[in-house]
Scaffold this active site. Structure first.
Site, PDB file in Angstrom:
ATOM      1  N   HIS A  76       0.830  -1.203   0.000  1.00 62.52           N
ATOM      2  CA  HIS A  76       0.000   0.000   0.000  1.00 62.52           C
ATOM      3  C   HIS A  76       0.866   1.256   0.000  1.00 62.52           C
ATOM      4  O   HIS A  76       0.541   2.261  -0.661  1.00 62.52           O
ATOM      5  CB  HIS A  76      -0.923  -0.023   1.218  1.00 62.52           C
ATOM      6  CG  HIS A  76      -1.735   1.214   1.386  1.00 62.52           C
ATOM      7  ND1 HIS A  76      -1.429   2.179   2.324  1.00 62.52           N
ATOM      8  CD2 HIS A  76      -2.836   1.667   0.732  1.00 62.52           C
ATOM      9  CE1 HIS A  76      -2.313   3.155   2.249  1.00 62.52           C
ATOM     10  NE2 HIS A  76      -3.169   2.877   1.291  1.00 62.52           N
ATOM     11  N   GLU A  79       2.029   1.929  -3.453  1.00 57.86           N
ATOM     12  CA  GLU A  79       0.928   2.472  -4.270  1.00 57.86           C
ATOM     13  C   GLU A  79       0.796   3.976  -4.076  1.00 57.86           C
ATOM     14  O   GLU A  79       0.484   4.715  -5.017  1.00 57.86           O
ATOM     15  CB  GLU A  79      -0.364   1.753  -3.904  1.00 57.86           C
ATOM     16  CG  GLU A  79      -1.589   2.246  -4.636  1.00 57.86           C
ATOM     17  CD  GLU A  79      -2.711   2.625  -3.693  1.00 57.86           C
ATOM     18  OE1 GLU A  79      -3.217   3.763  -3.806  1.00 57.86           O
ATOM     19  OE2 GLU A  79      -3.073   1.791  -2.838  1.00 57.86           O
ATOM     20  N   HIS A  80       1.031   4.469  -2.868  1.00 61.15           N
ATOM     21  CA  HIS A  80       1.036   5.912  -2.623  1.00 61.15           C
ATOM     22  C   HIS A  80       2.260   6.584  -3.232  1.00 61.15           C
ATOM     23  O   HIS A  80       2.162   7.645  -3.864  1.00 61.15           O
ATOM     24  CB  HIS A  80       1.024   6.175  -1.112  1.00 61.15           C
ATOM     25  CG  HIS A  80      -0.333   6.195  -0.495  1.00 61.15           C
ATOM     26  ND1 HIS A  80      -0.858   7.305   0.139  1.00 61.15           N
ATOM     27  CD2 HIS A  80      -1.288   5.236  -0.415  1.00 61.15           C
ATOM     28  CE1 HIS A  80      -2.071   7.018   0.600  1.00 61.15           C
ATOM     29  NE2 HIS A  80      -2.346   5.774   0.276  1.00 61.15           N
ATOM     30  N   GLU A 156      -4.691   8.050   7.433  1.00 61.07           N
ATOM     31  CA  GLU A 156      -5.594   7.051   6.867  1.00 61.07           C
ATOM     32  C   GLU A 156      -5.908   5.971   7.907  1.00 61.07           C
ATOM     33  O   GLU A 156      -7.045   5.513   8.032  1.00 61.07           O
ATOM     34  CB  GLU A 156      -4.950   6.438   5.625  1.00 61.07           C
ATOM     35  CG  GLU A 156      -5.911   5.732   4.697  1.00 61.07           C
ATOM     36  CD  GLU A 156      -5.242   5.277   3.402  1.00 61.07           C
ATOM     37  OE1 GLU A 156      -5.899   4.517   2.659  1.00 61.07           O
ATOM     38  OE2 GLU A 156      -4.094   5.664   3.128  1.00 61.07           O
TER      39      GLU A 156
END
Length: 449
Positions: A76, A79-80, A156
Site C-alpha cells: 500500500h 501504491e502511494h 488514513e
C-alpha cells in the site's frame, strides 16, 4: 472538468463474476483477447465499439498477503509513493498531466493485488499508457516524499479507527487469522509503517513490479494490437526477478472479542466463519447463501431483525473471498441493551439454514438478484476492464457469461444446506463486539447453532 485522482484500499477482491442478461444474446461472443509478451507480461482487452472511451489498468499480482511480516503495509505504501514523482515527472507534473487527460486516474491496494488505472478518451490512450507505465516502472521513491507520505497514511489509519464497521472488520481479521498475513491490515501498523526504509521499498518494488507479475487490461474503444505494442515498448526491457507472489492458506482461530469504544452510540456486531474462496466450485453457492441470509431488504436477517423486531436500522450478510479461502460475515449495529437479543436472532437464522431446506422460490429470487446486480455493475468500460483483469489474476483465463450462468443455475437447495452445515459450526464461529458494551458478556454456548 479536471481529472479525478483517487487512491483506495480494498479489503477484499472486487467481484469477478458476470452473467448473461438475456437468452437471445447468448450466442454473441464478447470481444476479449489475450497476449503474453516475450517478457512474460499478460495483456487482455475487450473491445466495445459503441464507446469513445478506454479504461486502462496496470495490475500487480501481489497485495498485502504477499508482504514479509516485518514489512506489513509496504504494498500500500508503494501504491502511494509512485504518485510522488518518477524519473521523468514530478508530483505536480503527474497531477497536471492527469488533468490534461480529462478523465479519471485511480489506484487501490487489496490483500491479493494492486491496480493503477485511467479512464480517458480513446485518442489519449498512448499518453495515458505512458503516464501509468511511468508510475509503475520508474518511481523515484524520494526520501523526503517517503517521510511525508508516512504521515498521510498514518491519518488514513486514524480514519479507520473512526469508522466503526471498518474497525470491526480489521479486529475480526486480526483475531481470526492472527498468525497469517490475511489477518493484518492492508495499511500495516504504525510500527511497521515507520520501520520501512527506502531500501526496503526499492527491494520490494524491484522484486515484484516485473512483467510476469503484471497484467495490462483495457476495455472500450481499443485495438488489441496497439495495446500489445504499447505494453512491449514500456515493459519488455524490464528484467524478471524470478520472484512470484506466494502464500499459504490460513488456519482460522475463532475467538470471541469484546472491544470497548465508549464514544460509539451503537455496538457493532460482526459474526463470521471461514468459507470457500474464489477458486472453489462452491463460490457461487456461498454468494447465494449470503444473499438469502442478509443480501437485501427481503433477506431473512433484515426481515427478522429490522422489520419484525425493530432492533437495528440495518443488518447484512456478505463475503470476503480470496483466491484460496474466504470469510462469511454477518453484520449488525444496535444499542448496547439489544446486543444479546440481536445475536440470538442471528444464531437462530443460522440454525434454521442448517435444519430447514431453503424454499426453491427463495433460492431463485437470490439467483435473479445476483444476476441483475452483477450485470448492472458491468455496464461501464471501467468495470469490464477490472473484470477481465481479475479473471486473469484469479483464474488464468476468461469465463464466459454462459458458463457462469450455468454454474449459478446449478446451485441447488441441497448445496446451500450442505454449505450451511459446513460453515456454521459452533466452534468455527468468531465474534467481534465493538462499542459501549456495558455489562455485555458472551460465551461459546450463545453461538450454538
Amino acid at each position: 472538468m479536471g481529472t479525478s485522482l483517487r487512491r483506495r484500499v480494498a479489503t477484499g477482491p472486487p467481484p469477478v463474476l458476470a452473467f448473461k442478461p438475456f437468452g437471445r444474446r447468448t450466442g454473441r461472443m464478447r470481444r476479449i483477447r489475450k497476449t503474453v509478451t516475450s517478457s512474460g507480461l499478460t495483456v487482455v482487452s475487450e473491445r466495445m465499439d459503441h464507446l469513445r472511451s478506454v479504461s486502462l489498468g496496470i495490475w500487480v499480482r501481489a497485495g498485502s498477503r504477499h508482504e514479509p511480516l516485518e514489512q506489513s503495509g509496504i504494498a500500500h505504501f508503494i501504491e502511494h509513493l509512485v504518485f510522488k514523482g518518477t524519473e521523468r515527472r514530478s508530483t505536480r507534473q503527474i497531477a497536471e498531466e492527469s488533468d490534461w487527460l480529462g478523465g479519471t486516474l485511480d489506484a487501490f491496494t487489496s490483500h491479493e493485488c494492486a491496480a493503477y488505472s485511467a479512464k480517458i478518451l480513446d485518442e489519449h490512450l498512448p499518453r495515458a499508457f505512458d503516464l501509468l507505465a511511468d508510475l509503475v516502472t520508474a518511481p523515484r521513491f524520494d526520501a523526503q516524499e517517503i517521510e511525508k507520505e508516512r504521515h498521510v497514511i498514518l491519518e488514513e489509519m486514524r480514519l479507520v479507527e473512526d469508522t466503526p464497521d471498518d474497525l470491526a472488520t480489521e479486529l475480526f481479521l486480526r483475531h481470526f487469522w492472527p498468525q497469517h498475513r490475511l489477518g493484518r491490515p492492508i495499511l500495516g501498523t504504525e510500527e511497521t509503517l515507520f520501520r520501512l526504509t527506502r531500501e526496503a521499498v526499492w527491494h520490494y518494488f524491484k522484486q515484484l513490479y516485473t512483467p510476469p507479475n503484471l497484467v495490462v487490461s483495457a476495455a472500450g474503444h481499443v485495438e488489441h494490437e496497439r495495446l500489445v505494442e504499447l505494453a512491449a515498448r514500456y515493459f519488455d526491457h524490464i528484467p524478471d526477478s524470478g520472484l512470484r507472489p506466494q502464500d499459504t492458506t490460513p488456519k482460522p482461530s475463532p475467538q470471541i472479542v469484546l472491544h470497548k469504544k465508549e464514544q460509539l452510540s451503537e455496538t457493532q456486531i460482526l459474526l463470521g466463519a471461514q468459507c470457500p474462496g474464489l477458486r472453489s466450485r462452491d463460490r457461487h453457492a456461498v454468494l447465494l447463501l449470503s444473499s438469502i441470509l442478509g443480501g437485501g431488504t427481503s433477506s431473512r436477517l433484515f426481515q427478522t431483525i429490522r422489520e419484525d423486531h425493530g432492533l437495528a436500522y440495518a443488518t447484512s450478510a456478505g463475503t470476503m473471498l480470496f483466491s484460496d479461502t474466504g470469510l462469511f460475515l454477518i453484520h449488525a449495529a444496535t444499542s448496547p441493551k439489544n446486543v444479546l437479543r440481536v445475536l440470538d436472532l442471528i444464531v437462530a437464522e443460522l440454525r434454521r439454514l442448517k435444519r430447514e431446506p431453503v424454499p426453491a422460490e427463495e433460492l431463485q429470487r437470490a439467483k435473479e438478484q445476483a444476476k441483475a446486480a452483477t450485470m448492472l455493475s458491468l455496464e461501464s468500460s471501467n468495470a469490464r476492464m477490472a473484470h477481465i483483469a481479475q479473471q486473469e489474476i484469479y483464474f488464468g483465463h476468461q469465463t464466459s457469461y454462459d458458463q457462469i450462468l450455468r454454474s449459478i443455475e446449478a446451485v441447488s437447495v441441497d448445496d446451500l444446506q450442505r454449505l450451511a452445515m459446513e460453515i456454521f459450526q459452533t466452534e468455527a464461529l468468531a465474534l467481534v463486539l465493538l462499542g459501549r458494551l456495558d455489562s455485555v458478556r458472551v460465551d461459546r454456548e450463545q453461538l450454538a447453532c
